[in-house]
Design a protein around this motif. Structure first.
Motif, PDB file in Angstrom:
ATOM      1  N   SER A  18       0.827  -1.211   0.000  1.00 15.07           N
ATOM      2  CA  SER A  18       0.000   0.000   0.000  1.00 15.07           C
ATOM      3  C   SER A  18       0.860   1.259   0.000  1.00 15.07           C
ATOM      4  O   SER A  18       0.360   2.348   0.287  1.00 15.07           O
ATOM      5  CB  SER A  18      -0.946  -0.012   1.209  1.00 15.07           C
ATOM      6  OG  SER A  18      -1.913  -1.021   1.028  1.00 15.07           O
ATOM      7  N   THR A  78      -3.990  -2.330   9.544  1.00 17.19           N
ATOM      8  CA  THR A  78      -2.546  -2.486   9.771  1.00 17.19           C
ATOM      9  C   THR A  78      -2.052  -1.409  10.747  1.00 17.19           C
ATOM     10  O   THR A  78      -2.396  -0.226  10.611  1.00 17.19           O
ATOM     11  CB  THR A  78      -1.800  -2.390   8.423  1.00 17.19           C
ATOM     12  OG1 THR A  78      -2.435  -3.307   7.517  1.00 17.19           O
ATOM     13  CG2 THR A  78      -0.345  -2.749   8.553  1.00 17.19           C
ATOM     14  N   GLN A 100       9.734  -6.532  -2.664  1.00 13.96           N
ATOM     15  CA  GLN A 100       8.555  -7.016  -1.954  1.00 13.96           C
ATOM     16  C   GLN A 100       7.765  -7.990  -2.822  1.00 13.96           C
ATOM     17  O   GLN A 100       7.328  -9.044  -2.362  1.00 13.96           O
ATOM     18  CB  GLN A 100       7.623  -5.872  -1.540  1.00 13.96           C
ATOM     19  CG  GLN A 100       6.490  -6.403  -0.650  1.00 13.96           C
ATOM     20  CD  GLN A 100       5.215  -5.602  -0.659  1.00 13.96           C
ATOM     21  OE1 GLN A 100       5.113  -4.571  -1.314  1.00 13.96           O
ATOM     22  NE2 GLN A 100       4.229  -6.067   0.069  1.00 13.96           N
TER      23      GLN A 100
HETATM   24  O1  PA5 Z   1       1.367  -7.385  -0.227  1.00 13.94           O
HETATM   25  C1  PA5 Z   1       0.711  -7.297   0.799  1.00 13.94           C
HETATM   26  O2  PA5 Z   1      -0.436  -7.784   0.887  1.00 13.94           O
HETATM   27  C2  PA5 Z   1       1.227  -6.572   2.019  1.00 13.94           C
HETATM   28  O3  PA5 Z   1       2.496  -6.057   1.826  1.00 13.94           O
HETATM   29  C3  PA5 Z   1       0.322  -5.421   2.401  1.00 13.94           C
HETATM   30  O4  PA5 Z   1       0.263  -4.527   1.331  1.00 13.94           O
HETATM   31  C4  PA5 Z   1       0.814  -4.706   3.663  1.00 13.94           C
HETATM   32  O5  PA5 Z   1       0.952  -5.616   4.721  1.00 13.94           O
HETATM   33  C5  PA5 Z   1      -0.159  -3.610   4.055  1.00 13.94           C
HETATM   34  O6  PA5 Z   1      -1.434  -4.139   4.257  1.00 13.94           O
HETATM   35  P1  PA5 Z   1      -2.718  -3.239   4.213  1.00 13.94           P
HETATM   36  O7  PA5 Z   1      -2.825  -2.626   2.885  1.00 13.94           O
HETATM   37  O8  PA5 Z   1      -3.834  -4.166   4.527  1.00 13.94           O
HETATM   38  O9  PA5 Z   1      -2.542  -2.171   5.288  1.00 13.94           O
END
Ligand code: PA5
Length: 442
Positions: free
Chosen positions: A82, A143, A280
């Protein structure tokens, strides 16, 4: 179309690196396109570029204009998927120095990707005297890092502009129905944007999670989507000529041959955060069940003067993937006097010098035992960035299926959260807190 070149990895690959994987790639492709493989409920991104919701796109452009009109600073709050995609695209398509260079568009700062009090306080202090808006991005809406930052920035907005003024400056990007952030935004009456339920965080840069802050910063998001749509079309054709098939197969064959670390590099400093996004994407998608290529990145040529020694002569468990932009945006001819020690560069453009550095490095690294994969894009533009995003997402899905994992979940991310919540005394985590206490950790 992106060009993928495996030539400089061939000496390290078995003959059947691709042919031996064609059946598995065909199955993986089918699973991705039909959403029938592991985690298939999170493959909404596969068909997204060609099926953009035009009404949502128009609303997004309107919101971006509002942000530009009312604010000198946009604070984008989010973490992981995100956050990284928006920052990667912003830096790639504008500049790592965007906040110094922007004139008619707001500065963009990223928050909620840390729990450091110093980092958040510094930004709160900076925006306190400026007109600012907030785009909070969280698919789950729960989160901790972004939730804590949102609390602080919301309080500042309410203090500065009152409740109604704050409401007009908060833009919420989250699940269309679920989660506490969605519930809060609807109650508060803020502008909201949806991350489709079938698209997970690290595959969400082409949803409002990435597109709203990028549009606010003046990035041509329609061009990005059109590049991604072109890549979708190109990569939907199965077969050994498909560059995503080649990349996925080469990675897995190199991994099977003991190359457990992939270094992504680029000769543009603008690309640095793209590398973070890519890390990531691949790390969270493939690093599971005791396996997975470790994704790392280098900025070139800068890191040749820090990591170059290791890449050339350290442990031989690396391979490199270089993203190259065929053209630079600007001409930068070098004017050098005869007799100057740089006279050999006379009349050359810096892009040409950069290219020779890339070619020289490639030859040296291959000779040193580091296989090189090369991916060439036309230029550093929104269109080509869209192609790159889609290419890596698609190849990651294929590569994950080749290695037998679900590339769309991230069960390991929960482990630290459970301990953190137990240590913080969050209701529902009493049993873990008790076991930590018994181990003398509380
Ligand atoms: O790829 C993913 O799902 C994670 O990296 C999320 O983006 C991250 O944990 C943030 O989560 P959220 O968007 O629910 O706050």
């Amino acid at each position: 179309m992106l060009r993928f070149d495996v030539t400089h990895a061939l000496p390290f690959l078995p003959q059947d690196w691709l042919t031996g994987r064609l059946d598995a790639l065909g199955r993986a492709q089918d699973q991705l396109l039909k959403g029938s493989g592991a985690g298939g409920e999170f493959t909404g991104w596969v068909g997204l570029p060609a099926a953009v919701d035009q009404a949502q796109q128009a609303a997004l452009e309107r919101a971006a204009r509002t942000i530009r009109d009312q604010s000198r600073v946009l604070v984008v709050i989010g973490i992981g998927g995100s956050y990284l995609g928006a920052r990667a695209m912003l830096e790639l398509l504008t500049s790592p120095n965007y906040n110094l260079l922007c004139r008619d568009t707001p500065q963009v700062f990223f928050a909620g990707n840390t729990l450091s009090p110093d980092a958040v306080t510094e930004l709160l202090d900076y925006v306190a005297e400026k007109d600012f808006s907030v785009n909070v991005v969280s698919k789950s809406g729960g989160t901790t890092e972004p939730a804590a930052a949102f609390l602080l920035f919301r309080q500042l907005l309410e203090k500065k502009y009152g409740r109604e003024g704050a409401r007009q400056r908060i833009f919420v990007t989250t699940d269309p129905r679920a989660g506490s952030l969605r519930a809060w935004a609807e109650e508060a009456g803020c502008a909201t944007f949806a991350i489709p339920p079938d698209i997970g965080g690290r595959y969400s840069v082409l949803t409002p999670a990435g597109l709203l802050p990028l549009a606010a910063a003046g990035v041509d998001v329609a061009e990005m989507l059109s590049g991604a749509a072109q890549a979708q079309k190109n990569l939907s054709r199965p077969g050994p000529d498909n560059p995503a098939w080649q990349y996925a197969a080469a990675r897995q064959a190199l991994y099977a041959g003991g190359k457990g670390i992939e270094l992504l590099g680029c000769y543009e400093p603008h690309f640095r955060f793209f590398g973070e996004w890519w890390k990531q994407l691949f790390g969270e998608s493939e690093g599971k069940q005791g396996q997975g290529i470790f994704p790392a990145c280098v900025e070139l040529t800068a890191d040749l003067h820090s990591m170059g020694q290791y890449i050339q002569e350290g442990s031989r468990n690396l391979f490199e993937t270089v993203v190259r932009f065929a053209r630079s945006r600007t001409a930068c001819p070098l004017t050098v006097q005869a007799g100057d020690e740089l006279a050999f560069l006379r009349g050359q453009d810096l892009h040409h010098v950069n290219e020779q550095a890339r070619r020289g490095t490639l030859l040296a690294h291959v000779a040193g035992g580091v296989p090189n994969l090369l991916l060439t894009a036309g230029e550093r533009s929104a269109y080509w960035a869209g192609q790159l995003v889609y290419f890596f997402q698609f190849a990651c899905g294929l590569s994950g299926y080749l290695s037998g994992v679900n590339p769309f979940d991230q069960p390991g991310v929960e482990a630290y959260k459970a301990n953190m919540f137990a240590l913080l005394g969050k209701p529902g985590h009493e049993a873990r807190r008790q076991s930590l206490a018994e181990a003398g950790l509380v």
